[in-house]
Scaffold this motif. Structure first.
Motif, PDB file in Angstrom:
ATOM      1  N   SER B  48      50.370  40.668  45.542  1.00  0.00           N
ATOM      2  CA  SER B  48      49.949  40.111  46.793  1.00  0.00           C
ATOM      3  C   SER B  48      50.801  39.347  47.750  1.00  0.00           C
ATOM      4  CB  SER B  48      49.555  38.906  46.680  1.00  0.00           C
ATOM      5  OG  SER B  48      48.351  39.357  45.193  1.00  0.00           O
ATOM      6  N   GLN B  84      42.856  38.384  46.688  1.00  0.00           N
ATOM      7  CA  GLN B  84      42.505  38.257  46.429  1.00  0.00           C
ATOM      8  C   GLN B  84      41.424  38.039  45.275  1.00  0.00           C
ATOM      9  OE1 GLN B  84      45.825  38.452  43.804  1.00  0.00           O
ATOM     10  NE2 GLN B  84      45.167  38.557  41.531  1.00  0.00           N
ATOM     11  N   ASP B 167      42.819  43.408  48.604  1.00  0.00           N
ATOM     12  CA  ASP B 167      43.902  43.103  46.983  1.00  0.00           C
ATOM     13  C   ASP B 167      43.266  42.939  46.086  1.00  0.00           C
ATOM     14  OD1 ASP B 167      45.539  41.123  45.348  1.00  0.00           O
ATOM     15  OD2 ASP B 167      46.223  40.134  46.783  1.00  0.00           O
ATOM     16  N   GLU B 168      43.705  43.779  45.543  1.00  0.00           N
ATOM     17  CA  GLU B 168      42.485  43.616  43.924  1.00  0.00           C
ATOM     18  C   GLU B 168      41.033  44.239  43.478  1.00  0.00           C
ATOM     19  OE1 GLU B 168      43.371  41.954  40.560  1.00  0.00           O
ATOM     20  OE2 GLU B 168      46.094  42.127  41.331  1.00  0.00           O
TER      21      GLU B 168
HETATM   22 MG   LIG Z   1      47.881  39.339  43.484  1.00  0.00          MG
END
Ligand SMILES: [Mg+2]
Ligand SMILES: Nc1ncnc2c1ncn2[C@@H]1O[C@H](COP(=O)(O)OP(=O)(O)OP(=O)(O)O)[C@@H](O)[C@H]1O
Lengths: 305, 267
Positions: B48, B84, B167-168
């Protein structure tokens, strides 16, 4: 013969024109309606963001901090509104700078709030004035508003509403999606501070109408009700302002005819409206399409080979 | 020689740190325009953080970084970002559609006046692109993780970016939806010639679509084709620990030996 006229019971009935004439007969009522309306509009608009940002308790605390400011101002021979503004705006700026870290800080906020009330109590005692001063600040003095106050309220109300409109989209962005907003260049922290300062002004104004203790009725209740009935931010803002105005008008009207304080009626109307709203819209107003969609699909499947 | 296209990202001796806590350093890599890069690495390794550098939310501790031909800066309209996993309040009284709309004009001052119709059309397009029409008008907090993810993707697309930083986005999705969303992203990236950096923990759903993987681990960064980077030798070197990469008959990869690996290391 004014004496005779005054002696007659105030008109109330189905002739709405006469009711309005009756309500606006005295300057104090005119002032109450003028200031009350402006205060309600700004409280409703800002309240929408207060509820969305989870700052209800912080707003409540701000008004209590204002109590210390107002009583302190009187002690030093200044107008209460000046003390209110100075105290709430400074506290608002600090709260805004803390930003997200303010969330879940109920204990800290509550302690500051209690201490502010304590300070206000001390100032009131030191002033040796009548308790009316404190009562007025705590519960509002909507019927004691001068035409000068009205002018001031109009300026402050218009400025706060215009400021919120000026930052409307980035404020919404930062409220709903802080991380993305920040990456997109929205000055999240500056907005957070600016919003709390604007809220401080709105709170200080609203104190005139409903007082320090009843601020929830004008800032939080209308917005909380609006958010149960619309999932569109723009409509939420409008509905919150509209409800705040209605509560104020209704409260003032009833208080004119009955020998009880306007603050009581405004909070009562706000409270019961919230209860009714909860019952009417127990959850968010969702277009509950999903279930019917599935049923329709099943139906279709049955009819097609 | 082929016509050279300016690379989307150039990092040279790049290092990331929070204060004096160094996260990783010595990162030198290039991401080409239109490339789909999966970013892998253990928790806390600084994946991140890499995105924060690219977004200009964090300045490089050392080295040089160029994104789309300029130094990273906040508010770059060419870069879309989906952070995220956030917990969206279940009672948030806002429709998914309003979230998407913020991707177009959320950072403009004032209230929306004028071009409302054309913006609404862009919102509709973005919602259609992620196939979220069925639930875009419901409060976003009441949607499932996968549905929210699609709408957040639509928000990113609505701004018509050139680069997508995700992010993810596959976290908390079931395996089927991981594949569906990954393919959706790849498809949208192809259609719009987007450069994509996608952080993930499992490479397998991404194997058919990624061009290269960027591994962030053990204070360093490595990039290469999946078959080059995700090997027993490379990962063992990257992690400085014995690591084994196993392949099954479907071409899936399994990384073994990371269980004891801590993300932290002595810099
Ligand atoms: Mg992360
Ligand atoms: N704002 C911050 N200040 C200080 N340290 C931070 C900050 N943000 C992250 N870190 C630290 O930097 C390291 C890398 O964090 P980062 O969020 O980049 O990890 P990650 O690879 O994305 O992990 P995950 O897979 O858990 O999301 C972690 O050790 C984290 O504690």
């Amino acid at each position: 013969m004014p004496e005779l006229y005054l002696a007659a019971a105030p008109y109330f009935g189905w002739d709405l024109v006469r009711v309005v004439q009756e309500l606006f007969r005295y300057a104090f009522m005119q002032h109450a309606f003028e200031a009350g309306t402006m205060v309600a509009i700004s409280a409703g608009v800002i309240g929408y963001f207060v509820v969305l940002r989870g700052l209800s308790f912080a707003a409540h605390a701000l008004s209590h901090i204002g109590f210390a400011g107002a009583t302190g101002a009187v002690l030093t021979g200044t107008a209460p509104i000046v003390g209110l503004l100075v105290f709430t705006m400074s506290a608002g700026a600090v709260m805004g700078a803390l930003g997200q870290r303010l969330r879940g800080r109920d204990v800290t906020i509550g302690l500051v709030m209690a201490w502010s009330l304590g300070l206000g109590l001390l100032f009131t005692r030191l002033y040796k004035g009548s308790a009316n001063l404190a009562i007025g600040i705590l519960f509002g003095q909507i019927f004691g508003i001068t035409s000068q106050d009205v002018a001031l309220t109009f300026v402050a109300g218009a400025v706060t509403v215009l400021l919120v409109l000026a930052v409307y989209r980035p404020l919404l962005f930062a409220t709903l999606d802080e991380e993305v907003a920040e990456a997109k260049g929205v000055p999240v922290r500056a907005l957070s501070i600016a919003f709390m300062v604007v809220l401080a002004v709105a709170v200080s104004e609203a104190v005139q109408v409903v007082g320090v203790l009843l601020i929830f009725a004008l800032i939080v209740a209308p917005a909380a009700i609006a958010e149960r009935f619309t999932t569109r931010p723009s409509r939420g803002v409008l509905l919150a302002a509209l409800l705040a105005v209605l509560f104020t008008w209704a409260g003032l009207t009833v208080a004119y005819y009955l020998p009880y304080p306007a603050g009581f009626f405004i909070t009562t109307i706000a409270f019961w409206s919230y209860i009714v709203a909860r019952l009417a819209a127990p959850t968010l107003t969702l277009p509950r399409r999903r279930g019917t969609e599935i049923l329709a699909r099943d139906e279709q499947a049955r009819h097609s080979p | 020689m082929a016509r050279s296209i300016a690379p989307a990202i150039v990092a040279d001796g790049l290092a990331a740190a929070y204060g004096d806590q160094l996260i990783w350093r010595g990162a030198s890599f290039t991401v080409n325009t239109g490339e789909f890069v999966a970013v892998l690495g253990p928790n806390g390794s600084g994946k991140s953080t890499l995105l924060r550098l690219l977004l200009g939310l964090l300045s490089p501790a050392a080295g040089r970084l160029e994104v789309l031909g300029t130094r990273p800066h906040r508010g770059n309209a060419d870069i879309a970002y989906v952070p995220q996993r956030r917990n969206i309040d279940r009672d948030l009284p806002v429709r998914g559609r309003d979230f998407v709309h913020l991707g177009i004009d959320g950072s403009r001052w004032g209230i929306a006046v004028g071009n409302a119709a054309s913006n609404n059309q862009r919102v509709d397009e973005a919602i259609r692109a992620v196939e979220a029409q069925a639930y875009a008008d419901r409060p976003i907090g009441r949607l499932s993780g996968g549905e929210q993810q699609r709408l957040l993707l639509a928000q990113a697309l609505a701004g018509r970016p050139r680069m997508l930083l995700l992010d993810e986005p596959l976290a908390s999705l079931d395996l089927r939806n991981q594949i569906v969303i990954a393919e959706l992203v790849a498809e949208l990236a192809r259609a719009n010639r987007l450069t994509v950096l996608l952080i993930a923990h499992d490479i397998n759903p991404l194997l058919p679509i990624v061009d290269r993987v960027l591994y962030v681990a053990h204070g360093g960064v490595a990039i290469g084709k999946p078959a080059e980077v995700i090997t027993t030798e490379q990962l063992s070197r990257l992690y400085d620990a014995p690591i084994e990469v196993l392949h099954d008959s479907h071409g899936h990869m399994f990384v073994v030996g990371l269980e004891a690996e801590s993300a932290h290391h002595d810099a």
